[in-house]
Write a protein that holds these residues in place. Sequence first.
Motif, PDB file in Angstrom:
ATOM      1  N   VAL A   1       4.285   0.005   9.594  1.00 52.55           N
ATOM      2  CA  VAL A   1       4.827   1.330   9.903  1.00 52.55           C
ATOM      3  C   VAL A   1       5.098   2.107   8.622  1.00 52.55           C
ATOM      4  O   VAL A   1       4.823   3.321   8.540  1.00 52.55           O
ATOM      5  CB  VAL A   1       6.107   1.198  10.749  1.00 52.55           C
ATOM      6  N   LEU A   2       5.623   1.444   7.599  1.00 52.12           N
ATOM      7  CA  LEU A   2       5.890   2.118   6.331  1.00 52.12           C
ATOM      8  C   LEU A   2       4.599   2.607   5.682  1.00 52.12           C
ATOM      9  O   LEU A   2       4.560   3.709   5.104  1.00 52.12           O
ATOM     10  CB  LEU A   2       6.640   1.185   5.386  1.00 52.12           C
ATOM     11  N   ASN A   3       3.553   1.809   5.750  1.00 51.80           N
ATOM     12  CA  ASN A   3       2.271   2.240   5.194  1.00 51.80           C
ATOM     13  C   ASN A   3       1.782   3.520   5.871  1.00 51.80           C
ATOM     14  O   ASN A   3       1.345   4.468   5.203  1.00 51.80           O
ATOM     15  CB  ASN A   3       1.220   1.134   5.353  1.00 51.80           C
ATOM     16  N   VAL A   4       1.854   3.540   7.199  1.00 56.52           N
ATOM     17  CA  VAL A   4       1.412   4.720   7.941  1.00 56.52           C
ATOM     18  C   VAL A   4       2.319   5.910   7.647  1.00 56.52           C
ATOM     19  O   VAL A   4       1.853   7.044   7.465  1.00 56.52           O
ATOM     20  CB  VAL A   4       1.394   4.415   9.456  1.00 56.52           C
ATOM     21  N   LEU A   5       3.631   5.666   7.573  1.00 55.99           N
ATOM     22  CA  LEU A   5       4.589   6.737   7.308  1.00 55.99           C
ATOM     23  C   LEU A   5       4.365   7.369   5.938  1.00 55.99           C
ATOM     24  O   LEU A   5       4.300   8.603   5.811  1.00 55.99           O
ATOM     25  CB  LEU A   5       6.016   6.192   7.410  1.00 55.99           C
ATOM     26  N   VAL A   6       4.254   6.537   4.902  1.00 56.42           N
ATOM     27  CA  VAL A   6       4.055   7.066   3.547  1.00 56.42           C
ATOM     28  C   VAL A   6       2.711   7.775   3.434  1.00 56.42           C
ATOM     29  O   VAL A   6       2.603   8.832   2.803  1.00 56.42           O
ATOM     30  CB  VAL A   6       4.159   5.929   2.515  1.00 56.42           C
ATOM     31  N   SER A   7       1.689   7.216   4.067  1.00 64.53           N
ATOM     32  CA  SER A   7       0.374   7.851   4.044  1.00 64.53           C
ATOM     33  C   SER A   7       0.418   9.232   4.700  1.00 64.53           C
ATOM     34  O   SER A   7      -0.104  10.215   4.153  1.00 64.53           O
ATOM     35  CB  SER A   7      -0.652   6.960   4.754  1.00 64.53           C
ATOM     36  N   GLY A   8       1.049   9.317   5.864  1.00 60.67           N
ATOM     37  CA  GLY A   8       1.146  10.596   6.551  1.00 60.67           C
ATOM     38  C   GLY A   8       2.004  11.599   5.804  1.00 60.67           C
ATOM     39  O   GLY A   8       1.655  12.788   5.707  1.00 60.67           O
ATOM     40  N   LEU A   9       3.133  11.139   5.258  1.00 57.50           N
ATOM     41  CA  LEU A   9       4.041  12.033   4.553  1.00 57.50           C
ATOM     42  C   LEU A   9       3.410  12.588   3.277  1.00 57.50           C
ATOM     43  O   LEU A   9       3.464  13.797   3.018  1.00 57.50           O
ATOM     44  CB  LEU A   9       5.344  11.295   4.230  1.00 57.50           C
ATOM     45  N   THR A  10       2.817  11.713   2.469  1.00 51.98           N
ATOM     46  CA  THR A  10       2.184  12.186   1.233  1.00 51.98           C
ATOM     47  C   THR A  10       0.979  13.065   1.533  1.00 51.98           C
ATOM     48  O   THR A  10       0.717  14.041   0.812  1.00 51.98           O
ATOM     49  CB  THR A  10       1.760  11.003   0.354  1.00 51.98           C
ATOM     50  N   GLY A  11       0.236  12.732   2.596  1.00 55.30           N
ATOM     51  CA  GLY A  11      -0.899  13.572   2.972  1.00 55.30           C
ATOM     52  C   GLY A  11      -0.461  14.962   3.408  1.00 55.30           C
ATOM     53  O   GLY A  11      -1.089  15.969   3.044  1.00 55.30           O
ATOM     54  N   PHE A  12       0.636  15.021   4.162  1.00 53.74           N
ATOM     55  CA  PHE A  12       1.157  16.317   4.607  1.00 53.74           C
ATOM     56  C   PHE A  12       1.640  17.151   3.415  1.00 53.74           C
ATOM     57  O   PHE A  12       1.322  18.345   3.308  1.00 53.74           O
ATOM     58  CB  PHE A  12       2.295  16.089   5.592  1.00 53.74           C
ATOM     59  N   LEU A  13       2.408  16.536   2.522  1.00 52.01           N
ATOM     60  CA  LEU A  13       2.913  17.268   1.358  1.00 52.01           C
ATOM     61  C   LEU A  13       1.791  17.681   0.415  1.00 52.01           C
ATOM     62  O   LEU A  13       1.851  18.742  -0.211  1.00 52.01           O
ATOM     63  CB  LEU A  13       3.946  16.417   0.620  1.00 52.01           C
ATOM     64  N   PHE A  14       0.762  16.842   0.326  1.00 47.32           N
ATOM     65  CA  PHE A  14      -0.385  17.215  -0.496  1.00 47.32           C
ATOM     66  C   PHE A  14      -1.071  18.468   0.052  1.00 47.32           C
ATOM     67  O   PHE A  14      -1.412  19.385  -0.698  1.00 47.32           O
ATOM     68  CB  PHE A  14      -1.384  16.062  -0.562  1.00 47.32           C
ATOM     69  N   SER A  15      -1.249  18.515   1.356  1.00 48.60           N
ATOM     70  CA  SER A  15      -1.949  19.641   1.978  1.00 48.60           C
ATOM     71  C   SER A  15      -1.118  20.915   1.953  1.00 48.60           C
ATOM     72  O   SER A  15      -1.654  22.013   1.756  1.00 48.60           O
ATOM     73  CB  SER A  15      -2.334  19.297   3.418  1.00 48.60           C
ATOM     74  N   THR A  16       0.192  20.795   2.152  1.00 55.86           N
ATOM     75  CA  THR A  16       1.025  21.986   2.298  1.00 55.86           C
ATOM     76  C   THR A  16       1.679  22.454   1.001  1.00 55.86           C
ATOM     77  O   THR A  16       1.992  23.642   0.863  1.00 55.86           O
ATOM     78  CB  THR A  16       2.130  21.718   3.327  1.00 55.86           C
TER      79      THR A  16
ATOM     80  N   GLU B   1       0.827  -1.201   0.000  1.00 57.79           N
ATOM     81  CA  GLU B   1       0.000   0.000   0.000  1.00 57.79           C
ATOM     82  C   GLU B   1       0.868   1.260   0.000  1.00 57.79           C
ATOM     83  O   GLU B   1       0.612   2.206  -0.755  1.00 57.79           O
ATOM     84  CB  GLU B   1      -0.916  -0.012   1.226  1.00 57.79           C
ATOM     85  N   GLY B   2       1.904   1.273   0.817  1.00 56.01           N
ATOM     86  CA  GLY B   2       2.801   2.420   0.854  1.00 56.01           C
ATOM     87  C   GLY B   2       3.574   2.589  -0.434  1.00 56.01           C
ATOM     88  O   GLY B   2       3.830   3.723  -0.872  1.00 56.01           O
ATOM     89  N   GLN B   3       3.950   1.485  -1.074  1.00 54.76           N
ATOM     90  CA  GLN B   3       4.673   1.564  -2.336  1.00 54.76           C
ATOM     91  C   GLN B   3       3.783   2.117  -3.449  1.00 54.76           C
ATOM     92  O   GLN B   3       4.230   2.934  -4.269  1.00 54.76           O
ATOM     93  CB  GLN B   3       5.206   0.179  -2.702  1.00 54.76           C
ATOM     94  N   LEU B   4       2.530   1.677  -3.496  1.00 58.57           N
ATOM     95  CA  LEU B   4       1.595   2.220  -4.479  1.00 58.57           C
ATOM     96  C   LEU B   4       1.372   3.715  -4.247  1.00 58.57           C
ATOM     97  O   LEU B   4       1.373   4.517  -5.198  1.00 58.57           O
ATOM     98  CB  LEU B   4       0.260   1.480  -4.398  1.00 58.57           C
ATOM     99  N   LEU B   5       1.173   4.090  -3.001  1.00 59.88           N
ATOM    100  CA  LEU B   5       0.902   5.485  -2.656  1.00 59.88           C
ATOM    101  C   LEU B   5       2.114   6.364  -2.946  1.00 59.88           C
ATOM    102  O   LEU B   5       1.979   7.471  -3.500  1.00 59.88           O
ATOM    103  CB  LEU B   5       0.507   5.585  -1.186  1.00 59.88           C
TER     104      LEU B   5
ATOM    105  N   LYS C   1      -5.275  12.652  -1.331  1.00 55.88           N
ATOM    106  CA  LYS C   1      -4.934  11.862  -0.154  1.00 55.88           C
ATOM    107  C   LYS C   1      -5.494  10.449  -0.270  1.00 55.88           C
ATOM    108  O   LYS C   1      -6.632  10.263  -0.712  1.00 55.88           O
ATOM    109  CB  LYS C   1      -5.489  12.527   1.106  1.00 55.88           C
ATOM    110  N   GLU C   2      -4.687   9.484   0.140  1.00 55.20           N
ATOM    111  CA  GLU C   2      -5.099   8.070   0.167  1.00 55.20           C
ATOM    112  C   GLU C   2      -5.673   7.636  -1.176  1.00 55.20           C
ATOM    113  O   GLU C   2      -6.669   6.923  -1.255  1.00 55.20           O
ATOM    114  CB  GLU C   2      -6.135   7.841   1.274  1.00 55.20           C
ATOM    115  N   ILE C   3      -5.028   8.057  -2.253  1.00 51.34           N
ATOM    116  CA  ILE C   3      -5.548   7.772  -3.589  1.00 51.34           C
ATOM    117  C   ILE C   3      -5.542   6.279  -3.890  1.00 51.34           C
ATOM    118  O   ILE C   3      -6.335   5.794  -4.701  1.00 51.34           O
ATOM    119  CB  ILE C   3      -4.724   8.544  -4.648  1.00 51.34           C
ATOM    120  N   SER C   4      -4.672   5.518  -3.229  1.00 53.88           N
ATOM    121  CA  SER C   4      -4.613   4.068  -3.474  1.00 53.88           C
ATOM    122  C   SER C   4      -5.802   3.337  -2.875  1.00 53.88           C
ATOM    123  O   SER C   4      -6.135   2.228  -3.293  1.00 53.88           O
ATOM    124  CB  SER C   4      -3.312   3.490  -2.928  1.00 53.88           C
ATOM    125  N   GLY C   5      -6.443   3.927  -1.878  1.00 49.70           N
ATOM    126  CA  GLY C   5      -7.693   3.394  -1.345  1.00 49.70           C
ATOM    127  C   GLY C   5      -7.631   1.967  -0.821  1.00 49.70           C
ATOM    128  O   GLY C   5      -8.592   1.212  -0.949  1.00 49.70           O
ATOM    129  N   GLY C   6      -6.518   1.576  -0.222  1.00 50.49           N
ATOM    130  CA  GLY C   6      -6.415   0.229   0.340  1.00 50.49           C
ATOM    131  C   GLY C   6      -6.163  -0.866  -0.672  1.00 50.49           C
ATOM    132  O   GLY C   6      -6.230  -2.054  -0.333  1.00 50.49           O
TER     133      GLY C   6
END
Length: 441
Positions: free
Chosen positions: A229-244, A174-178, A356-361
């Motif tokens: 942990v990587l899934n959560v990390l990539v999700s949070g990082l991409t979400g933050f960069l998307f917003s900012t 999931e993190g790799q796709l995202l 955000k979360e474009i991979s959708g699980g």
Amino acid sequence: MSTTATSPLPGKRQPGTPQAADQSLAVSAKPATWKTPVMLGALGLVAFIVFGLMGPNQTAKFGISTGSDFFQLPALEVPAFLGGMVLSLVLLGLAAYAIFLKMKEQSAPAWLPIAFTVLFAAAFLIWVVGGARTPSISLAGLIAGSVTLAVPLVFGSLSGVLCERVGVVNIAIEGQLLGGAFTAAIVATMTRSPLLGLLAAAAAGAVVSMVLAFFSIKYLVNQIIVGVVLNVLVSGLTGFLFSTVMQANKAQFNSPPGLDNIEIPVLSGIPIIGPILFKQSLVGYLMYVAVIVVWVGLFKTKWGLRVRAVGEHPQAADTMGIKVNATRFWNVTLGGAIAGIGGSFFTLVAIDSFTKEISGGRGFIALAALIFGRWNPIGAFFAALLFGFADNLQSIVTIIGTPVPSQFMAMLPYLVTVFAVAGLVGRSRPPAASGIPYVKG
């Protein structure tokens, strides 16, 4: 003091011997279980009651050709009640055959759950379309759309195959796709080149995988924990960069040029087959190439034999001179690059921006496709198509006005995942050393 030579027990591997690697690559015979027959019987009974006895009386119409096809074929019309009854009886017959084999202590052949799944899907489709307000659907569009939706699932499942075949559980799909989707969007936007975005996506997926490999192989951290942990990390990082970053300047950072479909003349006009095989984006064509290359590489080359030996019995592979941890590291990195390419599909083909979360699980669905496909690239490909079909079907049947509640249809892809992994896989066996770190003795 004399020693007595003993022969290895059947089905047992003797660590430290060259023969162990060959023995570990063969699936030992196991007693047949009731798991598959019971599941098939239960589903066959449900099909007989719902699709047969409670089937609608309308005629389901399936369009085969589209206006752009090279030649036209007439629509397929099936009486919903009769078609559901016939198919449900065939399903009960297949379930009875599986039970008969179990009574003789024989396992169900591989083709049986596959045939059951296809016929069950056909009966469900006839039931849904036959009960709709507009009992007509484009079969060509349904299949083509299913293949399109399955593209990231196929790449994700291939990543899982490469990792697990070498002994590393890849929960981080999931993190790799995202990560691939995000990187493809921002690089393609800044360079105005979708090809560079595609390459950047592969690099991003590889980086995520290298982190997984570094901690799980070198420092022996639990592979599942690292993946989560990587899934959560990539999700949070991409979400933050998307917003900012991306939302602040969409034109500069989140407006990637897309990859157009490449049509092969004449062949793309063949009904049903044409749009699937000969009217795809670059990522779609790469999907077919990746499935073939990974299958040939794993099962027809010396490299593949070494990879499977490392995944089955790393101690034996080590005694034969194979660098176990190095092989694992580079295989996991390659798997991440493949998943990253799958992630680029979201932003370069499906839609024209990152969200955000474009991979959708879908990384977890890809993991299910890997298991359902029995850790085989071809099997994972067809399993991903099944999940893509379920995903596409829930969108189409809502449009034609099916009486089935929309909430149930939205659950359909995940229900298919649960049933597939829980019951229809049968005696699926992962690589013996999957998830087990290797420490050189």
